[in-house]
Design a protein around this motif. Structure first.
Motif, short mmCIF file in Angstrom:
data_model
loop_
_atom_site.label_atom_id
_atom_site.label_comp_id
_atom_site.label_asym_id
_atom_site.label_seq_id
_atom_site.Cartn_x
_atom_site.Cartn_y
_atom_site.Cartn_z
N THR A 13 0.83 -1.20 0.00
CA THR A 13 0.00 0.00 0.00
C THR A 13 0.87 1.25 0.00
O THR A 13 2.09 1.18 0.19
CB THR A 13 -0.92 0.04 1.24
OG1 THR A 13 -0.10 0.12 2.40
CG2 THR A 13 -1.81 -1.18 1.30
N ASP A 15 0.31 5.78 0.93
CA ASP A 15 -0.61 6.75 1.52
C ASP A 15 -0.45 8.07 0.78
O ASP A 15 0.58 8.74 0.96
CB ASP A 15 -0.31 6.92 3.01
CG ASP A 15 -1.32 7.81 3.70
OD1 ASP A 15 -2.45 7.95 3.17
OD2 ASP A 15 -0.99 8.38 4.75
N PRO A 16 -1.38 8.44 -0.09
CA PRO A 16 -2.62 7.73 -0.35
C PRO A 16 -2.40 6.53 -1.28
O PRO A 16 -1.41 6.47 -2.00
CB PRO A 16 -3.49 8.78 -1.02
CG PRO A 16 -2.52 9.71 -1.69
CD PRO A 16 -1.29 9.71 -0.81
N ASP A 17 -3.34 5.60 -1.23
CA ASP A 17 -3.31 4.40 -2.06
C ASP A 17 -4.24 4.65 -3.25
O ASP A 17 -5.45 4.60 -3.12
CB ASP A 17 -3.77 3.19 -1.25
CG ASP A 17 -3.66 1.89 -2.02
OD1 ASP A 17 -3.80 1.90 -3.27
OD2 ASP A 17 -3.46 0.85 -1.38
N TRP A 18 -3.65 4.95 -4.42
CA TRP A 18 -4.43 5.37 -5.58
C TRP A 18 -5.30 4.27 -6.16
O TRP A 18 -6.20 4.56 -6.93
CB TRP A 18 -3.53 5.99 -6.65
CG TRP A 18 -2.33 5.20 -7.05
CD1 TRP A 18 -2.24 4.32 -8.08
CD2 TRP A 18 -1.04 5.23 -6.45
NE1 TRP A 18 -0.97 3.79 -8.15
CE2 TRP A 18 -0.21 4.33 -7.16
CE3 TRP A 18 -0.50 5.92 -5.35
CZ2 TRP A 18 1.13 4.11 -6.82
CZ3 TRP A 18 0.82 5.69 -5.02
CH2 TRP A 18 1.63 4.81 -5.76
N GLY A 44 -1.50 10.28 -6.67
CA GLY A 44 -1.85 9.55 -5.47
C GLY A 44 -3.34 9.44 -5.20
O GLY A 44 -3.77 8.62 -4.40
N TYR A 45 -4.13 10.24 -5.90
CA TYR A 45 -5.58 10.21 -5.71
C TYR A 45 -6.31 9.57 -6.88
O TYR A 45 -7.53 9.60 -6.96
CB TYR A 45 -6.10 11.63 -5.44
CG TYR A 45 -5.45 12.19 -4.20
CD1 TYR A 45 -5.89 11.82 -2.93
CD2 TYR A 45 -4.35 13.03 -4.30
CE1 TYR A 45 -5.26 12.30 -1.78
CE2 TYR A 45 -3.72 13.51 -3.16
CZ TYR A 45 -4.17 13.14 -1.91
OH TYR A 45 -3.54 13.60 -0.78
#
Length: 134
Positions: A13, A15-18, A44-45
């Motif tokens: 994973t 952070d963030p997990d796209w 990332g998003y």
């Protein structure tokens, strides 16, 4: 003993997990190997980066591969296989130039494959990798 311990599989994973919203893993570590999902040109998003710009998309996809390998304890210096999917093989020269910025000797095995389409019509490239975890 957890299911992960029994199977020897661990989800990779970030952070963030796209890819979490899609219900898939960025990668899976099994023993000494990490297998990435196809890494697309997304931030990332999950938003597409570099619409219409192959080089920008390739850089983002390569950066995502690097992140996923790194989160699993691997990296481009331990990558053993990459599969590069592109919507136009004419971009091979651009990708060859970018390889020199990311790949580390001994260079990984690679397949460079033209496909009719990727999961998002805006994507021009997607990259899968297998790396060794040491």
């Amino acid at each position: 003993m957890s299911a992960v311990e029994r199977s020897g599989r661990a989800r990779v994973t970030a952070d963030p997990d796209w890819y979490a919203p899609a219900g898939i893993s960025l990668g899976i570590r099994v023993g000494d190997l990490v297998f990435t999902s196809g890494q697309a040109p997304v931030d990332g998003y999950g938003a597409t980066v570099g619409a219409g710009d192959f080089e920008a998309q390739a850089r983002q996809a390569l950066a995502n591969v690097s992140t996923v390998l790194g989160r699993a304890g691997s990296g481009f210096d331990r990558a053993v296989k990459l599969t590069v999917f592109v919507t136009d093989v004419a971009h091979q020269d651009v990708f060859a130039r970018l390889r020199a910025e990311f790949y580390v000797a001994p260079f990984p095995a690679e397949s460079f494959v033209q496909v009719a389409a990727l999961a998002d019509p805006a994507w021009l490239i997607e990259i899968e990798a297998v790396g060794v975890v040491e």
